[in-house]
Design a protein around this motif. Structure first.
Motif, PDB file in Angstrom:
ATOM      1  N   ASN A  23     -58.584 121.594  53.361  1.00 10.91           N
ATOM      2  CA  ASN A  23     -58.536 119.940  52.965  1.00 10.91           C
ATOM      3  C   ASN A  23     -57.649 118.808  53.044  1.00 10.91           C
ATOM      4  O   ASN A  23     -57.126 117.937  53.018  1.00 10.91           O
ATOM      5  CB  ASN A  23     -58.695 119.482  50.620  1.00 10.91           C
ATOM      6  CG  ASN A  23     -60.065 120.309  50.398  1.00 10.91           C
ATOM      7  OD1 ASN A  23     -60.894 119.799  51.804  1.00 10.91           O
ATOM      8  ND2 ASN A  23     -60.007 120.891  49.466  1.00 10.91           N
ATOM      9  N   SER A  24     -56.092 119.813  53.369  1.00  4.88           N
ATOM     10  CA  SER A  24     -54.958 118.814  54.491  1.00  4.88           C
ATOM     11  C   SER A  24     -55.641 117.827  55.367  1.00  4.88           C
ATOM     12  O   SER A  24     -55.981 118.147  56.663  1.00  4.88           O
ATOM     13  CB  SER A  24     -54.370 119.847  54.803  1.00  4.88           C
ATOM     14  OG  SER A  24     -52.679 119.224  55.372  1.00  4.88           O
ATOM     15  N   HIS A  25     -55.088 116.719  54.787  1.00  3.55           N
ATOM     16  CA  HIS A  25     -55.492 115.152  55.758  1.00  3.55           C
ATOM     17  C   HIS A  25     -54.472 115.567  57.602  1.00  3.55           C
ATOM     18  O   HIS A  25     -54.950 115.444  57.940  1.00  3.55           O
ATOM     19  CB  HIS A  25     -54.354 114.290  54.431  1.00  3.55           C
ATOM     20  CG  HIS A  25     -55.510 113.694  55.181  1.00  3.55           C
ATOM     21  ND1 HIS A  25     -56.216 112.978  56.358  1.00  3.55           N
ATOM     22  CD2 HIS A  25     -54.608 111.797  56.228  1.00  3.55           C
ATOM     23  CE1 HIS A  25     -56.360 111.774  56.827  1.00  3.55           C
ATOM     24  NE2 HIS A  25     -55.003 110.755  57.058  1.00  3.55           N
ATOM     25  N   PRO A  91     -53.738 114.584  44.636  1.00  5.28           N
ATOM     26  CA  PRO A  91     -54.910 114.797  44.822  1.00  5.28           C
ATOM     27  C   PRO A  91     -55.914 115.373  44.246  1.00  5.28           C
ATOM     28  O   PRO A  91     -55.564 116.684  42.959  1.00  5.28           O
ATOM     29  CB  PRO A  91     -54.919 115.357  46.128  1.00  5.28           C
ATOM     30  CG  PRO A  91     -53.518 115.011  46.565  1.00  5.28           C
ATOM     31  CD  PRO A  91     -53.004 115.001  45.270  1.00  5.28           C
ATOM     32  N   LEU A  92     -57.181 114.634  43.819  1.00  4.39           N
ATOM     33  CA  LEU A  92     -58.152 115.652  42.934  1.00  4.39           C
ATOM     34  C   LEU A  92     -59.075 116.912  43.873  1.00  4.39           C
ATOM     35  O   LEU A  92     -58.714 118.084  42.774  1.00  4.39           O
ATOM     36  CB  LEU A  92     -59.175 114.562  42.408  1.00  4.39           C
ATOM     37  CG  LEU A  92     -58.878 113.551  41.422  1.00  4.39           C
ATOM     38  CD1 LEU A  92     -59.828 112.182  41.247  1.00  4.39           C
ATOM     39  CD2 LEU A  92     -57.902 114.160  40.306  1.00  4.39           C
ATOM     40  N   TYR A  93     -58.431 117.402  44.893  1.00  9.62           N
ATOM     41  CA  TYR A  93     -59.288 118.307  45.487  1.00  9.62           C
ATOM     42  C   TYR A  93     -58.496 119.530  44.629  1.00  9.62           C
ATOM     43  O   TYR A  93     -59.115 120.951  44.671  1.00  9.62           O
ATOM     44  CB  TYR A  93     -59.137 118.338  47.117  1.00  9.62           C
ATOM     45  CG  TYR A  93     -58.033 118.800  47.066  1.00  9.62           C
ATOM     46  CD1 TYR A  93     -56.741 119.250  47.800  1.00  9.62           C
ATOM     47  CD2 TYR A  93     -57.412 117.349  49.041  1.00  9.62           C
ATOM     48  CE1 TYR A  93     -55.951 119.413  48.321  1.00  9.62           C
ATOM     49  CE2 TYR A  93     -56.495 117.230  49.018  1.00  9.62           C
ATOM     50  CZ  TYR A  93     -55.433 118.278  48.728  1.00  9.62           C
ATOM     51  OH  TYR A  93     -54.541 118.220  49.682  1.00  9.62           O
ATOM     52  N   ALA A 140     -53.825 107.485  34.524  1.00  9.54           N
ATOM     53  CA  ALA A 140     -53.544 107.295  36.107  1.00  9.54           C
ATOM     54  C   ALA A 140     -55.161 106.810  36.328  1.00  9.54           C
ATOM     55  O   ALA A 140     -55.512 107.037  35.330  1.00  9.54           O
ATOM     56  CB  ALA A 140     -53.696 109.055  36.565  1.00  9.54           C
ATOM     57  N   LYS A 141     -54.400 105.846  37.307  1.00 10.72           N
ATOM     58  CA  LYS A 141     -55.862 105.220  37.691  1.00 10.72           C
ATOM     59  C   LYS A 141     -56.076 106.678  38.967  1.00 10.72           C
ATOM     60  O   LYS A 141     -55.767 107.198  39.641  1.00 10.72           O
ATOM     61  CB  LYS A 141     -55.395 103.853  38.658  1.00 10.72           C
ATOM     62  CG  LYS A 141     -56.518 103.424  39.636  1.00 10.72           C
ATOM     63  CD  LYS A 141     -56.851 101.952  38.860  1.00 10.72           C
ATOM     64  CE  LYS A 141     -57.935 101.107  39.660  1.00 10.72           C
ATOM     65  NZ  LYS A 141     -59.175 101.524  38.935  1.00 10.72           N
ATOM     66  N   ARG A 142     -58.470 106.203  38.649  1.00 12.51           N
ATOM     67  CA  ARG A 142     -58.676 107.223  40.081  1.00 12.51           C
ATOM     68  C   ARG A 142     -59.440 106.532  40.677  1.00 12.51           C
ATOM     69  O   ARG A 142     -59.995 105.350  40.626  1.00 12.51           O
ATOM     70  CB  ARG A 142     -59.692 107.901  38.898  1.00 12.51           C
ATOM     71  CG  ARG A 142     -60.722 108.994  40.022  1.00 12.51           C
ATOM     72  CD  ARG A 142     -62.028 108.989  39.326  1.00 12.51           C
ATOM     73  NE  ARG A 142     -62.527 109.994  40.254  1.00 12.51           N
ATOM     74  CZ  ARG A 142     -62.534 111.023  40.712  1.00 12.51           C
ATOM     75  NH1 ARG A 142     -62.798 111.970  39.522  1.00 12.51           N
ATOM     76  NH2 ARG A 142     -63.688 111.545  41.190  1.00 12.51           N
ATOM     77  N   TRP A 143     -58.867 106.580  41.733  1.00 15.16           N
ATOM     78  CA  TRP A 143     -59.320 106.787  42.866  1.00 15.16           C
ATOM     79  C   TRP A 143     -60.170 107.669  44.246  1.00 15.16           C
ATOM     80  O   TRP A 143     -59.960 108.457  43.757  1.00 15.16           O
ATOM     81  CB  TRP A 143     -58.358 105.683  44.479  1.00 15.16           C
ATOM     82  CG  TRP A 143     -57.786 104.813  43.688  1.00 15.16           C
ATOM     83  CD1 TRP A 143     -56.789 104.943  42.983  1.00 15.16           C
ATOM     84  CD2 TRP A 143     -57.490 103.691  43.412  1.00 15.16           C
ATOM     85  NE1 TRP A 143     -55.884 103.688  42.673  1.00 15.16           N
ATOM     86  CE2 TRP A 143     -56.904 102.935  43.050  1.00 15.16           C
ATOM     87  CE3 TRP A 143     -58.828 102.608  44.129  1.00 15.16           C
ATOM     88  CZ2 TRP A 143     -56.954 101.250  42.592  1.00 15.16           C
ATOM     89  CZ3 TRP A 143     -59.140 101.277  44.176  1.00 15.16           C
ATOM     90  CH2 TRP A 143     -57.982 100.756  43.879  1.00 15.16           C
ATOM     91  N   ASP A 144     -61.503 106.867  44.544  1.00 16.46           N
ATOM     92  CA  ASP A 144     -62.400 108.090  45.055  1.00 16.46           C
ATOM     93  C   ASP A 144     -61.687 107.751  46.691  1.00 16.46           C
ATOM     94  O   ASP A 144     -61.651 106.633  46.974  1.00 16.46           O
ATOM     95  CB  ASP A 144     -64.336 108.104  45.471  1.00 16.46           C
ATOM     96  CG  ASP A 144     -64.430 107.989  43.010  1.00 16.46           C
ATOM     97  OD1 ASP A 144     -63.791 109.117  43.226  1.00 16.46           O
ATOM     98  OD2 ASP A 144     -64.807 107.859  42.914  1.00 16.46           O
ATOM     99  N   CYS A 160     -57.911 111.082  43.994  1.00 21.85           N
ATOM    100  CA  CYS A 160     -56.634 110.885  43.355  1.00 21.85           C
ATOM    101  C   CYS A 160     -56.623 110.482  41.940  1.00 21.85           C
ATOM    102  O   CYS A 160     -57.187 109.777  42.048  1.00 21.85           O
ATOM    103  CB  CYS A 160     -55.614 111.114  45.084  1.00 21.85           C
ATOM    104  SG  CYS A 160     -55.275 109.172  45.002  1.00 21.85           S
ATOM    105  N   LEU A 161     -55.503 111.335  41.726  1.00 19.25           N
ATOM    106  CA  LEU A 161     -54.768 109.856  40.569  1.00 19.25           C
ATOM    107  C   LEU A 161     -53.399 109.085  41.036  1.00 19.25           C
ATOM    108  O   LEU A 161     -52.954 110.189  41.570  1.00 19.25           O
ATOM    109  CB  LEU A 161     -54.939 111.308  39.072  1.00 19.25           C
ATOM    110  CG  LEU A 161     -56.238 111.465  38.989  1.00 19.25           C
ATOM    111  CD1 LEU A 161     -55.622 112.689  37.524  1.00 19.25           C
ATOM    112  CD2 LEU A 161     -56.881 110.828  38.076  1.00 19.25           C
ATOM    113  N   ASN A 162     -53.311 108.095  41.064  1.00 15.34           N
ATOM    114  CA  ASN A 162     -52.403 107.456  41.090  1.00 15.34           C
ATOM    115  C   ASN A 162     -51.367 106.832  40.056  1.00 15.34           C
ATOM    116  O   ASN A 162     -52.193 106.360  38.554  1.00 15.34           O
ATOM    117  CB  ASN A 162     -52.932 106.287  41.833  1.00 15.34           C
ATOM    118  CG  ASN A 162     -52.870 106.939  43.602  1.00 15.34           C
ATOM    119  OD1 ASN A 162     -52.338 107.588  43.777  1.00 15.34           O
ATOM    120  ND2 ASN A 162     -52.367 105.839  43.567  1.00 15.34           N
TER     121      ASN A 162
END
Length: 181
Positions: A23-25, A91-93, A140-144, A160-162
């Motif tokens: 999962n490393s971008h 990151p959520l992963y 945190a705000k969750r983003w997909d 991720c959570l921000n």
């Protein structure tokens, strides 16, 4: 904290010994950024005479501070100095198994004129503060992946959570928490 050639060289050596994580971008560059942040944090703890155990080989946490406080360092590189409204991401992963007591955030300032892979492009590390796992999960705000934050135009490559910089616990308060661990 100014980033010295010695620190960057140490981070490159550490990063070169790591596998590329699933999962490393950003692959090797992600390892380098993370290793710089870890070394900066270790020096910060040593400067404040705090005992810690390095557990960076694990994906569950990076450090155990004192006898029991688990902490994970999240490092982001930027081309501008961090501002109170900027985000810090988890990151959520990793989130289902990475459950440290605290997350600590570091921002690296990089020089845009140097190449995208030149490790000496990183000039300064900002130790931003941290947040407990409970507070992160609460505020945190969750983003997909694929969503775009309208406040800054950032499109997320992974879920991720921000949290914003101004939502973090300041360093002086965290030092007290670390001393009592």
């Amino acid at each position: 904290m100014k980033l010295t050639v010695e620190l960057i060289d140490e981070a490159m050596e550490r990063a070169d010994s790591l596998p590329i994580f699933e999962n490393s971008h950003r692959q090797e560059q992600a390892n380098l950024v993370g290793c710089i942040g870890e070394i900066v944090f270790e020096r910060y703890l040593a400067h404040h005479q705090l005992t810690f155990r390095n557990d960076t080989i694990s994906t569950r946490r990076d450090y155990v501070i004192g006898n029991s406080l688990a902490l994970d360092v999240k490092t982001k590189d930027r081309t501008v100095r961090p501002q109170p409204h900027f985000d810090n991401s988890v990151p959520l992963y990793n989130h289902p198994h990475q459950r440290p007591d605290y997350y600590y955030f570091i921002s690296l300032l990089r020089e845009k004129s140097l190449g995208a892979t030149d490790p000496r492009r990183f000039k300064v590390a900002y130790l931003m503060g941290g947040i407990s796992l409970q507070d992160l999960d609460r505020v945190a705000k969750r983003w997909d992946a694929g969503q775009t934050d309208p406040s800054n135009g950032k499109t997320f490559w992974t879920a991720c959570l921000n949290v914003q910089m101004d939502q973090l616990t300041p360093n002086d308060q965290l030092l007290e928490t670390f001393r009592n661990a």
